[in-house]
Design a protein around this motif. Structure first.
Motif, mmCIF file in Angstrom:
data_model
loop_
_atom_site.group_PDB
_atom_site.id
_atom_site.type_symbol
_atom_site.label_atom_id
_atom_site.label_comp_id
_atom_site.label_asym_id
_atom_site.label_seq_id
_atom_site.Cartn_x
_atom_site.Cartn_y
_atom_site.Cartn_z
ATOM 1 N N ILE A 149 0.835 -1.212 0.000
ATOM 2 C CA ILE A 149 0.000 0.000 0.000
ATOM 3 C C ILE A 149 0.861 1.250 0.000
ATOM 4 O O ILE A 149 0.605 2.202 -0.747
ATOM 5 C CB ILE A 149 -0.963 -0.025 1.206
ATOM 6 N N ALA A 150 1.905 1.261 0.824
ATOM 7 C CA ALA A 150 2.758 2.444 0.911
ATOM 8 C C ALA A 150 3.443 2.733 -0.422
ATOM 9 O O ALA A 150 3.557 3.884 -0.852
ATOM 10 C CB ALA A 150 3.795 2.267 2.009
ATOM 11 N N THR A 151 3.902 1.684 -1.097
ATOM 12 C CA THR A 151 4.598 1.869 -2.370
ATOM 13 C C THR A 151 3.674 2.462 -3.426
ATOM 14 O O THR A 151 4.030 3.413 -4.129
ATOM 15 C CB THR A 151 5.151 0.525 -2.866
ATOM 16 N N PRO A 362 14.383 0.044 -8.173
ATOM 17 C CA PRO A 362 13.892 -0.272 -6.825
ATOM 18 C C PRO A 362 13.474 0.997 -6.090
ATOM 19 O O PRO A 362 14.068 2.064 -6.286
ATOM 20 C CB PRO A 362 15.103 -0.926 -6.142
ATOM 21 N N ASP A 363 12.475 0.883 -5.250
ATOM 22 C CA ASP A 363 12.002 2.028 -4.481
ATOM 23 C C ASP A 363 12.880 2.203 -3.239
ATOM 24 O O ASP A 363 12.446 2.008 -2.097
ATOM 25 C CB ASP A 363 10.540 1.824 -4.082
ATOM 26 N N VAL A 386 9.922 7.941 -21.529
ATOM 27 C CA VAL A 386 8.473 7.958 -21.712
ATOM 28 C C VAL A 386 7.736 7.581 -20.436
ATOM 29 O O VAL A 386 6.506 7.745 -20.356
ATOM 30 C CB VAL A 386 8.050 7.014 -22.858
ATOM 31 N N GLY A 387 8.422 7.046 -19.432
ATOM 32 C CA GLY A 387 7.762 6.690 -18.174
ATOM 33 C C GLY A 387 8.748 6.091 -17.194
ATOM 34 O O GLY A 387 9.813 5.593 -17.585
ATOM 35 N N THR A 388 8.419 6.159 -15.904
ATOM 36 C CA THR A 388 9.242 5.570 -14.850
ATOM 37 C C THR A 388 8.337 4.855 -13.867
ATOM 38 O O THR A 388 7.153 5.189 -13.714
ATOM 39 C CB THR A 388 10.056 6.643 -14.102
ATOM 40 N N ASP A 389 8.897 3.860 -13.165
ATOM 41 C CA ASP A 389 8.135 3.142 -12.145
ATOM 42 C C ASP A 389 9.094 2.616 -11.086
ATOM 43 O O ASP A 389 10.187 2.117 -11.412
ATOM 44 C CB ASP A 389 7.346 1.977 -12.757
ATOM 45 N N ALA A 390 8.713 2.744 -9.814
ATOM 46 C CA ALA A 390 9.506 2.235 -8.697
ATOM 47 C C ALA A 390 8.912 0.925 -8.204
ATOM 48 O O ALA A 390 7.689 0.787 -8.114
ATOM 49 C CB ALA A 390 9.544 3.258 -7.568
ATOM 50 N N LEU A 391 9.780 -0.045 -7.884
ATOM 51 C CA LEU A 391 9.331 -1.355 -7.428
ATOM 52 C C LEU A 391 9.617 -1.509 -5.942
ATOM 53 O O LEU A 391 10.719 -1.221 -5.477
ATOM 54 C CB LEU A 391 10.051 -2.470 -8.190
#
Length: 571
Positions: A149-151, A362-363, A386-391
């Motif tokens: 949830i926090a991520t 990684p987050d 074009v986009g980023t995402d943290a795991l």
């Protein structure tokens, strides 16, 4: 008629058998044998033959609507679909399970439902599923749900965060979302405190001595837990001059690193400390090695802020064979993140002609630093993100909805991933099945993919050594001992230990650790399995190579030197 009679006897026999088992139930409580279809499905799942597992699980679920095996059968079928990146199918299978058991709830089911929703790009639905999971979660499960949830909450807009805050019902979920909202009102600075310069620390200690202000423990002669460097720097080492090692808890990684160092200096000269936690809990292991007067230097896969602080405090040279930055009492023997990223993007932009990248990381603080570096390097070469995402650390879930959106809407041409081999395997498997035209680029050593996902292709990563290089004696010795070829981390460990061994041999008896550190500042050059290695200013200077993984085989990507294709690219 005979057929009916035969079937009647079969049915009667079944009832008789059931009666016999019922009469024996008071004496024998053995669990029933799983049906053959379920056993075959479980074996296929164990072997990662997910398509076959799904087929067998569905066969059983189509024949039997409810029994003790059906919940597990449908959940495992959904889990196999998730592994294959079929997230819509995951939700359909879980809905089938819920429809068969409307009065039941399982924490695994709700967690998987949330993971699938997140992968489809539905963060609000994901948080709602994890929120529902709290009602049936055990204490051991709650930390994993909180992290999920926090991520996801950190990635929401203010409006989305406000909306989902009105929808959740569990106390933990409400607390997490409230904390996220409060943090945005007063954002944190995710950086450690600046170091207190050693010269200032010495001057401060001297000033206190002049004014009669003693340090804590001074009156009793007690030693502080982390003494100042000056106290340890002058202590002489024993004649043994042993090599300390920090070994990660992953068995195969730890065995490989230990074997590499022992092949360089001999097993009798290595003292190893195994850490049971991640690198943020290794400080106590390094303290134990620092307390051994025989240890002259420590080899470690990582050198984070905590370890670097202990090294400075104990005047103990630390040689990091993985990605690290040099500093006081820290030598960086692996590829630096900047070196690996620069070479990889030179290949991607100027040779493979890729321009539009998605960045996944990684987050963590290191992950966010990687993102910042990647943004600068990609833009400097004329590329675009074009986009980023943290795991999150414990999920590593593939955000399939985002990936499809980036490809279809923003013309994504490649994914740049900074993460572990396990995360790379998940991404590579998904891309192989869903987007075979999208390459996966990495700055970490992913040579183990040959064993975990031998069927995939299109994976390219930077490495400090080439799998096509003529074999060094170390490579042959390592293969005989471990049954496999060494990875880049093990090559780096062997080269670091060989260099350190030569430096220590050149030093006079009775030296202290501070003198070892001073000797490590000199320039050296030697030949190792990776080629010619230069040591200068606390760093191993190497020429990174680009390695491509295709269907179980690793090969160096041939091509001109970096300067050649940079200058000829027109950028």
């Amino acid at each position: 008629m005979r057929l009916r009679v035969g079937r009647a006897w079969v049915i009667l026999g079944a009832f008789v058998s059931a009666g016999v088992w019922a009469s024996c139930a008071a004496k024998v409580q053995a669990p029933p044998e799983p049906p053959g279809t379920v056993r075959r499905a479980e074996e296929a799942f164990r072997l990662r033959d997910y398509d076959r597992a799904i087929e067998l699980y569905r066969t059983y679920a189509d024949l039997v609507r409810r029994d003790p095996y059906v919940p597990r059968v449908l959940y495992k079928a959904a889990l196999a679909q998730y592994e294959l990146g079929r997230y819509e199918d995951v939700l359909a299978t879980l809905d089938d399970l819920q429809e068969r058991y409307p009065d039941k709830r399982w924490v695994q089911v709700e967690a998987l439902r949330g993971d699938a929703q997140r992968a489809l790009g539905n963060p609000t639905a994901a948080i709602q599923a994890w929120d529902h999971a709290f009602s049936v979660a055990r204490p051991a499960d709650e930390s994993k749900l909180r992290l999920r949830i926090a991520t996801v909450a950190r990635s929401l807009s203010d409006a989305e965060l406000d909306e989902v805050s009105q929808l959740v019902v569990s106390k933990p979920a409400r607390e997490i979302l409230a904390a996220t909202i409060a943090q945005r009102q007063q954002p944190e600075i995710p950086e450690p405190l600046p170091e207190f310069p050693e010269t200032e620390a010495t001057e401060l200690a001297a000033a206190k001595a002049e004014t009669g202000q003693a340090e804590p423990g001074a009156e009793t002669g007690a030693e502080s837990e982390v003494p100042l460097p000056a106290g340890r720097a002058a202590e002489p080492l024993g004649d043994a001059r042993m090599f300390g090692m920090l070994i990660p808890s992953e068995a195969e990684v730890g065995r490989g690193l230990l074997a590499a160092v022992q092949l360089a200096v001999g097993a009798d000269r290595v003292i190893a400390e195994t850490s049971t936690g991640d690198e943020h809990h290794w400080g106590s292991s390094l303290q134990a090695l620092a307390g051994d007067p025989r240890v002259a230097v420590v080899i470690t896969p990582v050198a984070n802020e905590d370890l670097a602080a202990v090294a400075r405090a104990r005047a103990l040279p630390l040689v990091a064979v993985g990605p690290a930055e040099p500093g006081p009492y820290v030598v960086a023997a692996g590829l630096s993140p900047g070196e690996a990223l620069g070479s990889l993007l030179d290949y991607a932009v100027f040779r493979a002609r890729l321009r539009r990248f998605a960045v996944v990381y990684p987050d963590t603080l290191a992950g966010r630093q990687f993102l910042a570096r990647a943004q600068g390097e990609i833009l400097r070469r004329g590329g675009e993100i074009v986009g980023t995402d943290a795991l999150a650390r414990d999920t590593r879930s593939i955000t399939a909805g985002l990936l499809r959106r980036w490809r279809d809407r923003d013309n994504m041409q490649a994914i740049l991933l900074s993460d572990s081999e396990a995360a790379a395997a998940s991404f590579a498997r998904f891309l192989h099945n869903e987007m075979p035209d999208i390459p996966l680029l990495g700055v970490d050593d992913w040579s183990g993919l040959a064993a975990s996902v031998p069927q995939v292709s299109g994976v390219v990563f930077a490495s400090l050594w080439s799998p096509d290089r003529p074999h060094h004696p170390f490579v042959e010795d390592f293969h005989r001992q471990m049954g496999r070829a060494p990875g880049a981390l093990e090559v780096s460990a062997y080269e670091a230990a060989s260099w350190l061994d030569q430096v220590l041999k050149d030093l006079a008896p009775g030296i202290a650790r501070a003198e070892v550190w001073a000797a490590l500042q000199r320039s050296y050059e030697f030949e190792g399995p990776s080629g010619t290695v230069e040591v200068a200013q606390g760093r191993f200077v190497r020429r990174p190579v680009i390695v491509q993984f295709t269907k179980g085989e690793l090969h160096e990507v041939p091509g001109p030197a970096t300067t050649a294709f940079v200058s000829g690219s027109g950028h």
